[in-house]
Motif scaffolding. Structure first.
Motif, short mmCIF file in Angstrom:
data_model
loop_
_atom_site.label_atom_id
_atom_site.label_comp_id
_atom_site.label_asym_id
_atom_site.label_seq_id
_atom_site.Cartn_x
_atom_site.Cartn_y
_atom_site.Cartn_z
N ALA A 162 0.86 -1.19 0.00
CA ALA A 162 0.00 0.00 0.00
C ALA A 162 0.89 1.23 0.00
O ALA A 162 2.01 1.20 0.52
CB ALA A 162 -0.91 0.00 1.22
N ALA A 163 0.40 2.30 -0.58
CA ALA A 163 1.16 3.55 -0.67
C ALA A 163 0.36 4.67 -0.02
O ALA A 163 -0.87 4.57 0.13
CB ALA A 163 1.44 3.89 -2.13
N PRO A 164 1.02 5.74 0.39
CA PRO A 164 0.26 6.91 0.84
C PRO A 164 -0.76 7.32 -0.21
O PRO A 164 -0.50 7.20 -1.42
CB PRO A 164 1.34 7.97 1.03
CG PRO A 164 2.58 7.19 1.34
CD PRO A 164 2.47 5.94 0.51
N ALA A 165 -1.91 7.79 0.21
CA ALA A 165 -3.02 8.05 -0.70
C ALA A 165 -2.66 8.99 -1.84
O ALA A 165 -3.25 8.92 -2.92
CB ALA A 165 -4.20 8.62 0.08
N GLY A 166 -1.67 9.86 -1.64
CA GLY A 166 -1.29 10.81 -2.68
C GLY A 166 -0.33 10.29 -3.71
O GLY A 166 0.09 11.04 -4.62
N ALA A 167 0.04 9.00 -3.63
CA ALA A 167 0.99 8.44 -4.59
C ALA A 167 0.43 8.49 -6.01
O ALA A 167 -0.78 8.26 -6.20
CB ALA A 167 1.33 7.00 -4.21
N PRO A 168 1.26 8.76 -7.02
CA PRO A 168 0.78 8.83 -8.41
C PRO A 168 0.18 7.50 -8.86
O PRO A 168 0.74 6.43 -8.60
CB PRO A 168 2.05 9.16 -9.21
CG PRO A 168 3.00 9.72 -8.21
CD PRO A 168 2.71 9.03 -6.92
N ASP A 169 -0.95 7.56 -9.56
CA ASP A 169 -1.60 6.35 -10.05
C ASP A 169 -0.68 5.56 -10.97
O ASP A 169 -0.70 4.32 -10.96
CB ASP A 169 -2.89 6.71 -10.78
CG ASP A 169 -3.98 7.18 -9.84
OD1 ASP A 169 -3.90 6.87 -8.63
OD2 ASP A 169 -4.93 7.85 -10.30
N GLN A 170 0.11 6.26 -11.78
CA GLN A 170 0.99 5.55 -12.71
C GLN A 170 2.05 4.73 -11.97
O GLN A 170 2.36 3.61 -12.34
CB GLN A 170 1.68 6.54 -13.65
CG GLN A 170 2.54 5.84 -14.72
CD GLN A 170 3.08 6.82 -15.75
OE1 GLN A 170 2.47 7.84 -16.01
NE2 GLN A 170 4.23 6.49 -16.31
N ALA A 171 2.58 5.29 -10.88
CA ALA A 171 3.56 4.56 -10.08
C ALA A 171 2.92 3.34 -9.44
O ALA A 171 3.51 2.26 -9.38
CB ALA A 171 4.14 5.48 -9.01
N VAL A 172 1.69 3.50 -8.96
CA VAL A 172 0.96 2.40 -8.34
C VAL A 172 0.73 1.28 -9.36
O VAL A 172 0.93 0.10 -9.06
CB VAL A 172 -0.38 2.91 -7.78
CG1 VAL A 172 -1.29 1.74 -7.39
CG2 VAL A 172 -0.15 3.81 -6.57
#
Length: 325
Positions: free
Chosen positions: A257-267
């Motif tokens: 899981a990533a912080p909510a502000g992480a870029p969608d492309q990175a996710v």
């Protein structure tokens, strides 16, 4: 001469192209900057092992170094807090589990973050059933004998921490079996099993991977697996349902899981890399030998599993009136 309209259109296209390039660069994880996997438990445990196993593959696939950062304590709270404090660029990921993400919100009234809102699910990784382990010299050979002994005298029961799935599995079993166990929370599977192997703990609820070294040395032994089926690694060990205690299945799962502000492309890039790693033959063989089942899937499928876990475990915390000690 160009019209004012054409100039504006061309300017707009140039600006849009620049924004697209900038967005891609911000989400492109390839390079020398490391991707950090924050493991909220001690080194040597289940979440640590799977993170290191997949981390090597993710690094090769993405083309960036992957570092495992162990931050144990608080049933995952310390690791989760550290992840949320990092820059939300997709390079700092939390090794999430049902304990840290699902159970903690129901167990802890002082939680300073909301896992459902402050994190963005990235990729499911593996599932590992919980087992009941006893110290080698405890005079029990099966679950019925354990229950009888626990009703005769106080037994200490370890878990990987308050709010961990091992804690809830223990509490649920004790409730169904009608007995009291003296819960001793640790900062991960390894410390709990070390105490069990040294004889200072009577029983512990842990995944197979963490228990293997102590089991192989003859210091602990399993008496049941909390799953729907026996495990091929130790097929002689019955399920808890077979032992006469239905409704006791429990398994740890691990994902990113990533912080909510992480870029969608990175996710999406991380999700793709995890799925590629889980499809590798050598990874699947290693996972099988360690008692893990691979959980590949899309982000949407991870969310569906997450929602099912919320519906299962949070009401049980309230039913059992569990509190973080």
């Amino acid at each position: 001469m160009q019209s004012r309209r054409n100039i504006l259109v061309k300017s707009g296209l140039t600006l849009a192209a620049g924004l697209l390039t900038s967005t891609h660069s911000a989400a492109d994880l390839k390079g020398s900057a490391p991707i950090r996997l924050v493991v909220p438990f001690a080194a040597g445990g289940a979440s640590d092992t799977i993170s290191r196993t997949l981390g090597v593959k993710i690094a090769d696939i993405i083309g960036a170094p992957v570092l495992v950062d162990n931050k144990p304590g608080g049933g995952g709270v310390i690791g989760a807090t550290a992840t949320l404090a990092a820059k939300p660029d997709g390079r700092t990921l939390f090794v999430a589990s049902n304990g840290a993400m699902i159970i903690n919100p129901a167990l802890r009234g002082d939680l300073k973050y909301n896992p459902d809102k402050d994190f963005k699910l990235v990729a499911s990784m593996v599932r590992a059933p919980i087992w009941i382990w006893v110290r080698a010299d405890l005079p029990v050979k099966n679950v019925d004998e354990l229950v009888r002994l626990a009703k005769q005298r106080s037994l200490s029961a370890g878990s990987a921490g308050n709010g961990n799935i091992t804690h809830l599995a223990m509490a649920n079993f004790a409730d169904i079996a009608g007995l009291q166990l003296n819960h001793v929370p640790f900062s991960g599977d390894t410390p709990a099993l070390t105490a069990l192997g040294s004889g200072t703990l009577d029983v512990s609820f842990n995944a197979l991977i963490a228990a293997l070294p102590m089991y192989q040395s003859g210091r602990i032994r399993p008496i049941a697996i909390l799953d729907g089926n026996r495990d091929s690694a130790l097929p002689e060990v019955p399920t808890l349902t077979e032992a006469g205690y239905p409704g006791t299945s429990a398994a740890a799962w691990f994902g990113l899981a990533a912080p909510a502000g992480a870029p969608d492309q990175a996710v999406r890039e991380i999700n793709k890399a995890v799925n590629e790693a889980l499809a590798m033959g050598d990874v699947r063989e290693r996972l099988k030998g360690l008692g893990f089942t691979a959980l590949p899937g899309s982000i949407a499928e991870f969310q569906q599993m997450y929602d099912r876990e919320v519906a299962t475990w949070r009401p049980l915390v309230k039913k059992l009136d569990l509190k973080a000690s």
